[in-house]
Design a protein around this motif. Structure first.
Motif, PDB file in Angstrom:
ATOM      1  N   VAL A   1       0.840  -1.202   0.000  1.00 25.29           N
ATOM      2  CA  VAL A   1       0.000   0.000   0.000  1.00 25.29           C
ATOM      3  C   VAL A   1       0.873   1.250   0.000  1.00 25.29           C
ATOM      4  O   VAL A   1       0.602   2.218  -0.721  1.00 25.29           O
TER       5      VAL A   1
ATOM      6  N   ALA B   1       2.341   1.610  -3.431  1.00 19.58           N
ATOM      7  CA  ALA B   1       1.284   2.012  -4.364  1.00 19.58           C
ATOM      8  C   ALA B   1       0.996   3.502  -4.230  1.00 19.58           C
ATOM      9  O   ALA B   1       0.818   4.210  -5.232  1.00 19.58           O
ATOM     10  N   ALA B   2       0.967   3.989  -2.992  1.00 18.53           N
ATOM     11  CA  ALA B   2       0.734   5.421  -2.770  1.00 18.53           C
ATOM     12  C   ALA B   2       1.855   6.254  -3.379  1.00 18.53           C
ATOM     13  O   ALA B   2       1.608   7.310  -3.985  1.00 18.53           O
TER      14      ALA B   2
ATOM     15  N   ALA C   1      -2.587  -0.772  -8.195  1.00 20.82           N
ATOM     16  CA  ALA C   1      -2.707  -0.180  -6.858  1.00 20.82           C
ATOM     17  C   ALA C   1      -4.111  -0.391  -6.299  1.00 20.82           C
ATOM     18  O   ALA C   1      -4.285  -0.707  -5.114  1.00 20.82           O
ATOM     19  N   ARG C   2      -5.115  -0.235  -7.145  1.00 16.94           N
ATOM     20  CA  ARG C   2      -6.489  -0.459  -6.692  1.00 16.94           C
ATOM     21  C   ARG C   2      -6.715  -1.917  -6.311  1.00 16.94           C
ATOM     22  O   ARG C   2      -7.391  -2.220  -5.318  1.00 16.94           O
TER      23      ARG C   2
ATOM     24  N   LEU D   1      -5.264  -2.455  -2.937  1.00 14.79           N
ATOM     25  CA  LEU D   1      -6.118  -1.896  -1.885  1.00 14.79           C
ATOM     26  C   LEU D   1      -7.280  -2.833  -1.564  1.00 14.79           C
ATOM     27  O   LEU D   1      -7.625  -3.046  -0.395  1.00 14.79           O
ATOM     28  N   VAL D   2      -7.888  -3.395  -2.599  1.00 18.49           N
ATOM     29  CA  VAL D   2      -8.980  -4.348  -2.368  1.00 18.49           C
ATOM     30  C   VAL D   2      -8.447  -5.588  -1.657  1.00 18.49           C
ATOM     31  O   VAL D   2      -9.071  -6.106  -0.724  1.00 18.49           O
TER      32      VAL D   2
ATOM     33  N   THR E   1      -5.997  -5.721   0.347  1.00 18.11           N
ATOM     34  CA  THR E   1      -5.743  -5.350   1.741  1.00 18.11           C
ATOM     35  C   THR E   1      -7.027  -5.404   2.557  1.00 18.11           C
ATOM     36  O   THR E   1      -7.034  -5.866   3.704  1.00 18.11           O
ATOM     37  N   GLY E   2      -8.128  -4.950   1.961  1.00 20.44           N
ATOM     38  CA  GLY E   2      -9.415  -5.041   2.647  1.00 20.44           C
ATOM     39  C   GLY E   2      -9.819  -6.477   2.922  1.00 20.44           C
ATOM     40  O   GLY E   2     -10.305  -6.802   4.014  1.00 20.44           O
TER      41      GLY E   2
END
Length: 224
Positions: free
Chosen positions: A125, A128-129, A143-144, A147-148, A150-151
């Protein structure tokens, strides 16, 4: 030579300084890793291995685990080889390329590792940022996906970790989705990095006739 000498000095001055290498060799396959999905499935078909806290993580131990771990290591070696080939063949570097390359490298080694701990997703993350700060980055979709993933990881650990340990349908589903997202992010990120720095510059050079002398010689020889 200097590195080997320093290693020898450390080993002599601090017995056990290299013990971590043995620990890594003796580790099993961590139950959240990509390769662990094979063993989760095998448990439903009578596999005789076990899940145990080993070297600080919950791992599979038993028959065929060394084979799965070896396959993960082989994939990591392939990933390293791909990165070396990419660096040798890359022809165009934008402001975002160092960030994109770092993100891709960590993605590759995280996805192929025999250990995928939740904190690894935090590294991804952060990278990615860093990529998204640079507007020319091609890592928006990967990156998206990270993020998913990670959720999903937050659901898998710690909330529903007991289901993962038990290899029940919910636990296996969560791991399949999370690891599938990581695989997808890795493949997309690798392709975009390659296209932007290797394939696209070569196509532009070919269109404008800016090919290297070696390529031109081979082309004429082939034509004959």
């Amino acid at each position: 030579g200097a590195a080997l000498a320093l290693t020898a000095v450390c080993h002599a001055a601090m017995p056990g300084a290299l013990a971590f290498l043995t620990f890594q060799r003796d580790r099993g396959t961590e139950i959240e890793s990509l390769g662990a999905l094979v063993l989760h499935g095998a448990r439903h078909f009578g596999w005789e291995g076990e899940v145990r806290l080993n070297y600080g993580s919950v791992e599979f131990l038993g028959p065929y685990v060394p084979l799965v771990s070896g396959a993960a290591l082989a994939l990591s070696v392939v990933a390293l080889g791909w990165l070396v080939v990419w660096r040798l063949r890359a022809r165009e570097f934008a402001a975002s390329t160092p960030y994109d390359a770092a993100f891709v490298a960590v993605l590759l080694f995280t996805t192929t590792s025999r250990v995928i701990s939740p904190q690894y997703l935090l590294w991804l993350v952060g990278l990615a940022a860093a990529c998204l700060v640079v507007r020319t980055s091609g890592m928006v979709l990967p990156a998206r996906l990270v993020l998913v993933a990670t959720g999903v990881t937050l659901l898998e650990f710690p909330l529903l970790f007991a289901h993962v340990v038990a290899s029940d349908p919910l636990g296996v589903l969560l791991l399949t989705v999370r690891n599938g997202l990581l695989v997808a992010a890795t493949l997309v990120a690798c392709r975009r990095l390659w296209v932007r720095t290797v394939a696209a510059p070569r196509r532009r050079a070919a269109r404008t006739g800016l090919v290297s002398p070696g390529v031109a010689v081979r082309t004429r020889a082939t034509a004959r």
